[in-house]
Design a protein around this motif. Structure first.
Motif, PDB file in Angstrom:
ATOM      1  N   ASN A   1      20.722 -28.821   1.318  1.00  0.00           N
ATOM      2  CA  ASN A   1      21.821 -29.556   0.678  1.00  0.00           C
ATOM      3  C   ASN A   1      22.470 -30.505   1.682  1.00  0.00           C
ATOM      4  O   ASN A   1      23.695 -30.548   1.850  1.00  0.00           O
ATOM      5  N   ALA A   2      21.632 -31.284   2.334  1.00  0.00           N
ATOM      6  CA  ALA A   2      22.052 -32.014   3.526  1.00  0.00           C
ATOM      7  C   ALA A   2      22.792 -33.307   3.223  1.00  0.00           C
ATOM      8  O   ALA A   2      22.618 -33.928   2.169  1.00  0.00           O
ATOM      9  N   ALA A   3      23.589 -33.720   4.208  1.00  0.00           N
ATOM     10  CA  ALA A   3      24.221 -35.034   4.207  1.00  0.00           C
ATOM     11  C   ALA A   3      23.201 -36.035   4.742  1.00  0.00           C
ATOM     12  O   ALA A   3      23.231 -36.422   5.903  1.00  0.00           O
ATOM     13  N   VAL A   4      22.291 -36.454   3.878  1.00  0.00           N
ATOM     14  CA  VAL A   4      21.223 -37.379   4.256  1.00  0.00           C
ATOM     15  C   VAL A   4      21.761 -38.790   4.426  1.00  0.00           C
ATOM     16  O   VAL A   4      21.320 -39.541   5.303  1.00  0.00           O
TER      17      VAL A   4
ATOM     18  N   ARG B   1       8.064 -37.265  13.919  1.00  0.00           N
ATOM     19  CA  ARG B   1       8.799 -36.361  14.816  1.00  0.00           C
ATOM     20  C   ARG B   1       8.424 -34.899  14.582  1.00  0.00           C
ATOM     21  O   ARG B   1       8.129 -34.164  15.511  1.00  0.00           O
ATOM     22  N   ALA B   2       8.480 -34.462  13.317  1.00  0.00           N
ATOM     23  CA  ALA B   2       8.195 -33.053  13.005  1.00  0.00           C
ATOM     24  C   ALA B   2       8.091 -32.905  11.497  1.00  0.00           C
ATOM     25  O   ALA B   2       8.716 -33.674  10.741  1.00  0.00           O
ATOM     26  N   PRO B   3       7.343 -31.910  11.028  1.00  0.00           N
ATOM     27  CA  PRO B   3       7.368 -31.608   9.590  1.00  0.00           C
ATOM     28  C   PRO B   3       8.785 -31.236   9.170  1.00  0.00           C
ATOM     29  O   PRO B   3       9.504 -30.566   9.915  1.00  0.00           O
ATOM     30  N   LEU B   4       9.188 -31.675   7.975  1.00  0.00           N
ATOM     31  CA  LEU B   4      10.565 -31.481   7.536  1.00  0.00           C
ATOM     32  C   LEU B   4      10.592 -30.886   6.133  1.00  0.00           C
ATOM     33  O   LEU B   4      10.014 -31.445   5.201  1.00  0.00           O
ATOM     34  N   LEU B   5      11.270 -29.751   5.987  1.00  0.00           N
ATOM     35  CA  LEU B   5      11.511 -29.149   4.677  1.00  0.00           C
ATOM     36  C   LEU B   5      12.899 -29.571   4.213  1.00  0.00           C
ATOM     37  O   LEU B   5      13.888 -29.364   4.921  1.00  0.00           O
ATOM     38  N   VAL B   6      12.968 -30.142   3.019  1.00  0.00           N
ATOM     39  CA  VAL B   6      14.236 -30.614   2.462  1.00  0.00           C
ATOM     40  C   VAL B   6      14.560 -29.732   1.258  1.00  0.00           C
ATOM     41  O   VAL B   6      13.950 -29.859   0.201  1.00  0.00           O
ATOM     42  N   VAL B   7      15.505 -28.806   1.458  1.00  0.00           N
ATOM     43  CA  VAL B   7      15.904 -27.872   0.408  1.00  0.00           C
ATOM     44  C   VAL B   7      17.065 -28.495  -0.357  1.00  0.00           C
ATOM     45  O   VAL B   7      18.060 -28.914   0.240  1.00  0.00           O
ATOM     46  N   SER B   8      16.930 -28.531  -1.676  1.00  0.00           N
ATOM     47  CA  SER B   8      17.933 -29.197  -2.506  1.00  0.00           C
ATOM     48  C   SER B   8      18.269 -28.309  -3.698  1.00  0.00           C
ATOM     49  O   SER B   8      17.426 -28.043  -4.554  1.00  0.00           O
ATOM     50  N   GLY B   9      19.518 -27.833  -3.737  1.00  0.00           N
ATOM     51  CA  GLY B   9      19.945 -27.009  -4.861  1.00  0.00           C
ATOM     52  C   GLY B   9      19.990 -27.824  -6.145  1.00  0.00           C
ATOM     53  O   GLY B   9      20.495 -28.947  -6.156  1.00  0.00           O
ATOM     54  N   GLU B  10      19.486 -27.262  -7.215  1.00  0.00           N
ATOM     55  CA  GLU B  10      19.461 -27.996  -8.482  1.00  0.00           C
ATOM     56  C   GLU B  10      20.848 -28.148  -9.100  1.00  0.00           C
ATOM     57  O   GLU B  10      21.018 -28.907 -10.048  1.00  0.00           O
ATOM     58  N   ARG B  11      21.857 -27.454  -8.523  1.00  0.00           N
ATOM     59  CA  ARG B  11      23.247 -27.637  -8.956  1.00  0.00           C
ATOM     60  C   ARG B  11      24.086 -28.277  -7.848  1.00  0.00           C
ATOM     61  O   ARG B  11      25.310 -28.279  -7.912  1.00  0.00           O
ATOM     62  N   ASP B  12      23.430 -28.838  -6.832  1.00  0.00           N
ATOM     63  CA  ASP B  12      24.149 -29.569  -5.786  1.00  0.00           C
ATOM     64  C   ASP B  12      24.698 -30.869  -6.368  1.00  0.00           C
ATOM     65  O   ASP B  12      24.338 -31.277  -7.486  1.00  0.00           O
ATOM     66  N   HIS B  13      25.548 -31.554  -5.606  1.00  0.00           N
ATOM     67  CA  HIS B  13      26.104 -32.831  -6.055  1.00  0.00           C
ATOM     68  C   HIS B  13      24.964 -33.806  -6.365  1.00  0.00           C
ATOM     69  O   HIS B  13      24.014 -33.932  -5.570  1.00  0.00           O
ATOM     70  N   PRO B  14      25.011 -34.508  -7.476  1.00  0.00           N
ATOM     71  CA  PRO B  14      23.906 -35.399  -7.855  1.00  0.00           C
ATOM     72  C   PRO B  14      23.545 -36.413  -6.785  1.00  0.00           C
ATOM     73  O   PRO B  14      22.364 -36.699  -6.568  1.00  0.00           O
ATOM     74  N   GLY B  15      24.537 -36.980  -6.099  1.00  0.00           N
ATOM     75  CA  GLY B  15      24.237 -37.960  -5.059  1.00  0.00           C
ATOM     76  C   GLY B  15      23.452 -37.360  -3.909  1.00  0.00           C
ATOM     77  O   GLY B  15      22.528 -37.995  -3.377  1.00  0.00           O
TER      78      GLY B  15
ATOM     79  N   GLY C   1      23.286 -30.648   8.322  1.00  0.00           N
ATOM     80  CA  GLY C   1      21.990 -31.289   8.089  1.00  0.00           C
ATOM     81  C   GLY C   1      21.929 -32.671   8.702  1.00  0.00           C
ATOM     82  O   GLY C   1      20.894 -33.087   9.227  1.00  0.00           O
ATOM     83  N   ALA C   2      23.057 -33.396   8.660  1.00  0.00           N
ATOM     84  CA  ALA C   2      23.101 -34.709   9.309  1.00  0.00           C
ATOM     85  C   ALA C   2      22.941 -34.571  10.813  1.00  0.00           C
ATOM     86  O   ALA C   2      22.322 -35.416  11.469  1.00  0.00           O
TER      87      ALA C   2
END
Length: 287
Positions: A167-170, A208-222, A146-147
């Motif tokens: 679940n990206a490294a933002v 730049r472009a439309p962006l979908l940010v998918v985030s698992g509700e059990r992913d790492h809190p940070g 994701g990064a």
């Protein structure tokens, strides 16, 4: 359903899935076969992905976890450095050793930098090998991939019709914090994490472009907090999609070889198909 195509593009291994309805299949030599078996096909849009370093941790495994079947576009899953066909001695031991030496400066930062910097040449090679059109591409990245997708958006002028991260490294700093111990930052490593803080650099992503940010509700809190911060920073350009029950990985261990799609990955996959289909329909070219 068409078989995956494997090959390399400017030294980057890939697993490619043809557009819905394409007859393209495997070429036994494993190189340059997309072009040879695609003669006469009409060019189709291109979506490029970068996989996780958690499971699924190869281009082939990521293609199995998130195949995005049914889209009228090529989905080309690129291999990250030292993963898949680029593993050292057929294992991930060399990657783990780099992380042990210096998780940021030997592992995370150079992996994202290499994957993003080798992409323009890989893209040019893909356009030669596969019947893809020359219009804007889609980009998708999972976790550390994701990064890479965000860096391609923020740091290149490559036209993109839509992007998505899972679940990206933002913020690279948040990924460093997932590893044991307190990281000994110095001026160089502070500069490295600052360069890959995509919330702080949201201005480079704006427009730049439309962006979908998918985030698992059990992913790492940070990582979940960073996903929310990125969407807030981008405003109407971005959409946050929380996925109930989704932890960080999208596949079971070891995550190197293709495996049956898990229910949690299937939910993400369906959302990605809808997202890219919507933005393909908004584009200038025919589907």
């Amino acid at each position: 359903m068409s078989s995956p195509i494997t090959g390399t593009a400017a030294g980057v291994p890939f697993t490619a899935l043809p557009p819905s309805g394409s007859p393209t299949g495997h070429d036994p030599d494993g190189h340059g076969h997309g072009q040879s078996q695609s003669q006469g096909q009409s060019p189709a849009p291109l979506i490029v992905t970068w996989h996780m370093l958690d499971a699924p941790r190869s281009d082939a495994a990521f293609a199995a976890a998130l195949p995005m079947h049914g889209l009228p576009a090529w989905r080309v899953h690129l291999g990250m450095p030292m993963c898949g066909a680029r593993m050292v001695d057929g294992s991930t031991d060399a990657v783990r050793e780099l992380a042990r030496q210096d998780v940021l400066m030997s592992f995370l930062h150079p992996f994202v930098r290499q994957a993003s910097e080798e992409f323009p040449a890989a893209l040019a090679a893909l356009r030669e090998q596969l019947p893809v059109d020359d219009g804007p591409i889609g980009v998708l990245g999972g976790s550390l991939g994701g990064a890479v997708a965000l860096r391609v958006l923020a740091g290149t002028g490559i036209p993109v019709f839509a992007g998505a991260v899972v679940n990206a490294a933002v913020r690279l700093r948040s990924v460093v914090e997932l590893f044991p111990g307190e990281y000994p930052y110095d001026a160089e490593s502070e500069k490295a994490v600052a360069s890959m803080d995509f919330v702080a650099h949201a201005d480079l992503l704006a427009g730049r472009a439309p962006l979908l940010v998918v985030s698992g509700e059990r992913d790492h809190p940070g990582l979940r907090a960073d996903a929310s911060d990125l969407v807030d920073a981008l405003g109407e350009q971005a959409e946050l999609l929380p996925v109930p029950g989704l932890a960080h990985p999208l596949a079971d261990e070891p995550g190197i070889e293709p495996a049956p799609q898990l229910p949690r990955a299937r939910a993400v996959d369906a959302a990605l198909v809808g997202w890219f289909r919507r933005h393909l329909a908004d584009g200038p070219g025919p589907l």
